[in-house]
Design a protein around this motif. Structure first.
Motif, PDB file in Angstrom:
ATOM      1  N   VAL A  86       0.833  -1.202   0.000  1.00 59.97           N
ATOM      2  CA  VAL A  86       0.000   0.000   0.000  1.00 59.97           C
ATOM      3  C   VAL A  86       0.869   1.254   0.000  1.00 59.97           C
ATOM      4  O   VAL A  86       0.601   2.213  -0.732  1.00 59.97           O
ATOM      5  CB  VAL A  86      -0.968  -0.009   1.208  1.00 59.97           C
ATOM      6  CG1 VAL A  86      -1.630   1.335   1.403  1.00 59.97           C
ATOM      7  CG2 VAL A  86      -2.009  -1.095   1.034  1.00 59.97           C
ATOM      8  N   LEU A  87       1.923   1.254   0.806  1.00 62.72           N
ATOM      9  CA  LEU A  87       2.813   2.417   0.833  1.00 62.72           C
ATOM     10  C   LEU A  87       3.517   2.618  -0.506  1.00 62.72           C
ATOM     11  O   LEU A  87       3.660   3.744  -0.979  1.00 62.72           O
ATOM     12  CB  LEU A  87       3.846   2.265   1.957  1.00 62.72           C
ATOM     13  CG  LEU A  87       3.315   2.463   3.364  1.00 62.72           C
ATOM     14  CD1 LEU A  87       4.393   2.144   4.391  1.00 62.72           C
ATOM     15  CD2 LEU A  87       2.830   3.875   3.556  1.00 62.72           C
ATOM     16  N   ALA A  92       1.067   4.106  -2.926  1.00 63.18           N
ATOM     17  CA  ALA A  92       0.812   5.515  -2.606  1.00 63.18           C
ATOM     18  C   ALA A  92       1.968   6.397  -3.076  1.00 63.18           C
ATOM     19  O   ALA A  92       1.743   7.472  -3.653  1.00 63.18           O
ATOM     20  CB  ALA A  92       0.597   5.682  -1.106  1.00 63.18           C
ATOM     21  N   THR A 115       1.989   6.533  -6.929  1.00 58.92           N
ATOM     22  CA  THR A 115       0.870   7.346  -7.412  1.00 58.92           C
ATOM     23  C   THR A 115       1.174   8.830  -7.248  1.00 58.92           C
ATOM     24  O   THR A 115       0.938   9.630  -8.158  1.00 58.92           O
ATOM     25  CB  THR A 115      -0.419   6.986  -6.659  1.00 58.92           C
ATOM     26  OG1 THR A 115      -0.676   5.587  -6.841  1.00 58.92           O
ATOM     27  CG2 THR A 115      -1.602   7.783  -7.163  1.00 58.92           C
ATOM     28  N   SER A 116       1.720   9.202  -6.095  1.00 55.64           N
ATOM     29  CA  SER A 116       2.021  10.621  -5.872  1.00 55.64           C
ATOM     30  C   SER A 116       3.120  11.097  -6.809  1.00 55.64           C
ATOM     31  O   SER A 116       3.069  12.223  -7.315  1.00 55.64           O
ATOM     32  CB  SER A 116       2.409  10.875  -4.418  1.00 55.64           C
ATOM     33  OG  SER A 116       3.643  10.252  -4.128  1.00 55.64           O
TER      34      SER A 116
END
Length: 85
Positions: free
Chosen positions: A45-46, A49, A52-53
């Motif tokens: 998940v990290l 994230a 994506t950023s």
């Protein structure tokens, strides 16, 4: 008339109490396992994230660069057209 009531007690009688303890299985992984294998849900998940950023930041910087280029070129082209007789 007097009536008496007597209660007999058994000296050998014992009271046992029991306690019910629920053990809830935990979903915590051993850090050594997921660090070695690299498949921790938290780690995934990290990573998603962060990627994506970075992707959104990259796309935003391209849009800003194109907008700046358009702002620079459009007035220059209009100036050139006004000089033509």
């Amino acid at each position: 008339m007097i009536t008496s009531q007597t209660t007999q007690t058994n000296p050998n009688q014992t009271t046992q109490t029991s306690q019910l303890v629920l053990s809830i299985p935990t979903a915590i992984e051993k850090p050594s396992t997921w660090m070695r294998d690299g498949y921790s849900p938290t780690e995934i998940v990290l990573a998603i994230a962060i990627l994506t950023s970075l992707t959104i930041g990259g796309i935003a910087s391209v849009i800003v660069a194109i907008a700046g280029l358009v702002r620079t070129l459009v007035p220059q082209q209009q100036e050139d057209k006004s000089k033509i007789p």
